[in-house]
Write a protein that holds these residues in place. Structure first.
Motif, mmCIF file in Angstrom:
data_model
loop_
_atom_site.group_PDB
_atom_site.id
_atom_site.type_symbol
_atom_site.label_atom_id
_atom_site.label_comp_id
_atom_site.label_asym_id
_atom_site.label_seq_id
_atom_site.Cartn_x
_atom_site.Cartn_y
_atom_site.Cartn_z
ATOM 1 N N ALA A 477 0.826 -1.212 0.000
ATOM 2 C CA ALA A 477 0.000 0.000 0.000
ATOM 3 C C ALA A 477 0.856 1.256 0.000
ATOM 4 N N GLU A 478 2.012 1.206 0.662
ATOM 5 C CA GLU A 478 2.911 2.359 0.707
ATOM 6 C C GLU A 478 4.311 1.903 1.066
ATOM 7 N N LEU A 479 5.286 2.755 0.781
ATOM 8 C CA LEU A 479 6.677 2.497 1.131
ATOM 9 C C LEU A 479 7.044 3.303 2.368
ATOM 10 N N PRO A 480 7.781 2.712 3.301
ATOM 11 C CA PRO A 480 8.197 3.479 4.484
ATOM 12 C C PRO A 480 9.213 4.545 4.104
ATOM 13 N N ARG A 481 8.968 5.770 4.564
ATOM 14 C CA ARG A 481 9.862 6.884 4.230
ATOM 15 C C ARG A 481 10.213 7.660 5.485
ATOM 16 N N ASN A 482 11.376 8.337 5.432
ATOM 17 C CA ASN A 482 11.744 9.217 6.539
ATOM 18 C C ASN A 482 11.216 10.618 6.281
ATOM 19 N N ALA A 483 11.601 11.566 7.125
ATOM 20 C CA ALA A 483 11.057 12.923 7.033
ATOM 21 C C ALA A 483 11.410 13.625 5.731
ATOM 22 N N MET A 484 12.491 13.194 5.066
ATOM 23 C CA MET A 484 12.894 13.824 3.819
ATOM 24 C C MET A 484 12.397 13.073 2.603
ATOM 25 N N GLY A 485 11.546 12.067 2.831
ATOM 26 C CA GLY A 485 10.962 11.347 1.715
ATOM 27 C C GLY A 485 11.789 10.186 1.202
ATOM 28 N N LYS A 486 12.915 9.877 1.838
ATOM 29 C CA LYS A 486 13.741 8.758 1.393
ATOM 30 C C LYS A 486 13.127 7.438 1.850
ATOM 31 N N VAL A 487 13.115 6.466 0.951
ATOM 32 C CA VAL A 487 12.596 5.143 1.294
ATOM 33 C C VAL A 487 13.545 4.473 2.289
ATOM 34 N N GLN A 488 12.984 3.925 3.339
ATOM 35 C CA GLN A 488 13.780 3.251 4.373
ATOM 36 C C GLN A 488 13.845 1.755 4.046
#
Length: 499
Positions: A477-488
């Motif tokens: 459903a979604e990709l985990p991202r940090n505050a800057m939008g980078k995929v974790q």
């Protein structure tokens, strides 16, 4: 490097320097706020060079506090209010700020132990705090110089353990902003617009400190909306600093709302960083607005290394060539330079120049691991280099170099191929242990509409060499991202089952 860090504050005018929502400060008022802040901390016994935390709540006060700290000669430790107790405790123990300043002291109570919290307020009547006693703020007082002493301690994402505090000097910041300004023809006529958090390089160093050093001012939107960005861009000669996830939303909004498209067209320059933007989105924004998104590439430890030039854009999909005065090279696993310009050979990016940080706080071992005796910083990023010197980032060594069946495959290349499929909205690719292949290529995909995993595997195999196709595709459903939008990707790896 000599001279003032923020020259415009040494010769303040009544031009607007900083706008947050309906509130604004002129350069003259902003300097007054900086002087008052320095006076308060000196009166409280905080010496120049001391570590001072700033609670980066989304407010005008937070932005001013970050600037006032830098101008006043204190070493800033930006604190993300979303950090958990373990992360905050680590930063407090490692950086040892003598005090933290916050717009809302109540919001900080109980969050940081053993660190006093002081309020940072602005006068409602004038927009700046009352002038302190003359002995603390003499007429014409000067601010911080662009020296080689610590200015910031920025904590990395901590993907391989607890976050490390990267120490950046005032000279690091000044020299890097200056060369980026030349690459983007950024002048005091340009107002920067952004909606980025103020505890990372992109929003803080480039957005806030950069706009004050170049002198055109900043419009900061603490909450991102395409409509708000478009309105801010349309009212002035402007530059937009944003990350890929923001551009995805801006493109969707521009396609549906002519006012958003018009706002983007009004910008002099659209800048993107913190993560790579897919070629598909670059072309989409260009078609909607007639504007090229100018990518740049950097890290917390090095600030900006490469950028697409304003006057002579590099090919789409690259982050441009090295900035003036910055050396960039590719190295192999033994850190031997690779003298190749074929846009195919993958190497680790190494960087040397006045932009490279002073080291990690309290971690000489970690510093030695990435910074050699000749001043080369080994980024951990993987890239290819074109004949014109422009760099194409393909991923991180730790997560994005996949050794599959005897081949080296860059995850970014597979992600770009997946994003060419009309039903793929987002994609993240990584390697998983495999007894037969060494590593197998695994993709996590967010789809716009129902699509079969096998169809996506076959789609990539038709675009790239067959060995680069994903062996598994997980629809999520979604990709985990940090505050800057980078995929974790470390979080995605935890979802993988053994082969």
């Amino acid at each position: 490097m000599s001279g003032a860090l923020f020259e415009r504050l040494e010769r303040p005018t009544d031009d607007v320097a900083l706008r947050v929502g309906e509130r604004a400060l002129a350069f003259r008022e902003l300097k007054g706020a900086c002087e008052a802040h320095r006076a308060r901390l000196l009166a409280a016994g905080v010496a120049p060079g001391a570590h001072v935390g700033v609670w980066t709540q989304p407010s005008l006060e937070s932005a001013v506090a970050l600037l006032a700290n830098a101008w006043s000669g204190f070493v800033t430790v930006p604190l993300d209010p979303k950090l958990g107790p373990l992360e905050l405790g680590h930063v407090a123990k490692d950086a040892k700020p003598v005090v933290t300043v916050a717009a809302d002291v109540e919001a900080v109570k109980g969050r940081i132990s053993d660190v006093p919290v002081h309020p940072f307020t602005l006068s409602p009547s004038k927009g700046a705090e009352p002038q302190p006693p003359a002995r603390f703020s003499p007429s014409g007082v000067e601010g911080r110089r662009a020296d080689h002493q610590p200015l910031l301690i920025l904590y990395t994402s901590g993907t391989t353990g607890l976050p490390k505090g990267a120490i950046l000097s005032a000279a690091n910041v000044a020299s890097n902003v200056d060369v980026l300004a030349r690459a983007w023809e950024w002048t005091a006529e340009d107002t920067v617009v952004h909606a980025l958090p103020l505890f990372h390089v992109h929003g803080l160093v480039l957005g806030l400190y950069g706009s004050m050093r170049v002198g055109g001012g900043l419009v900061w939107l603490p909450k991102f909306t395409p409509e708000g960005v478009a309105e801010a861009l349309s009212q002035r000669r402007s530059m937009l600093f944003a990350v890929p996830t923001m551009y995805f939303r801006l493109a969707d909004a521009a396609a549906a709302n002519p006012t958003v498209a018009q706002g983007l067209r009004a910008a002099r320059l659209l800048g993107c960083g913190s993560a790579g933007i897919p070629l598909r989105e670059l072309l989409r924004i260009d078609a909607l607005t007639g504007k090229r998104v100018h990518e740049r590439y950097g890290l917390t430890e090095t600030l900006i290394n490469c950028a697409v030039r304003y006057a002579a854009p590099s090919p789409a999909g690259t982050v441009g060539a090295a900035l003036e005065g910055v050396e960039v090279r590719l190295v192999d696993d033994a850190r031997t330079p690779l003298d190749v310009f074929d846009d195919a050979t993958i190497g680790e990016v190494a960087v040397r120049g006045p932009n490279v940080f002073l080291g990690y706080l309290n971690r000489p071992d970690a510093t030695r691991a990435v910074l050699d005796e000749d001043g080369w910083f080994y980024t951990g990023d993987l890239a290819c280099r074109r004949a014109d010197g422009s760099i194409r980032i393909v991923g991180r060594r730790a997560t994005d170099l996949i050794k599959c069946g005897g081949y080296k495959v860059g995850a970014g290349e597979v992600e770009a191929a997946l994003l060419e499929h009309p039903e793929v909205a987002e994609a993240a690719v990584l390697g998983a242990p495999d007894d037969e292949l060494g590593e197998r290529i695994v993709a996590f995909v967010v789809a716009r509409a129902p699509v079969e995993a096998k169809a996506l595997e076959d789609f990539v195999a038709k675009q790239l060499s067959p060995h680069k196709r994903p062996r598994q595709v997980h629809l999520v459903a979604e990709l985990p991202r940090n505050a800057m939008g980078k995929v974790q990707k470390t979080l995605l790896k935890k979802r993988l089952a053994p082969a």
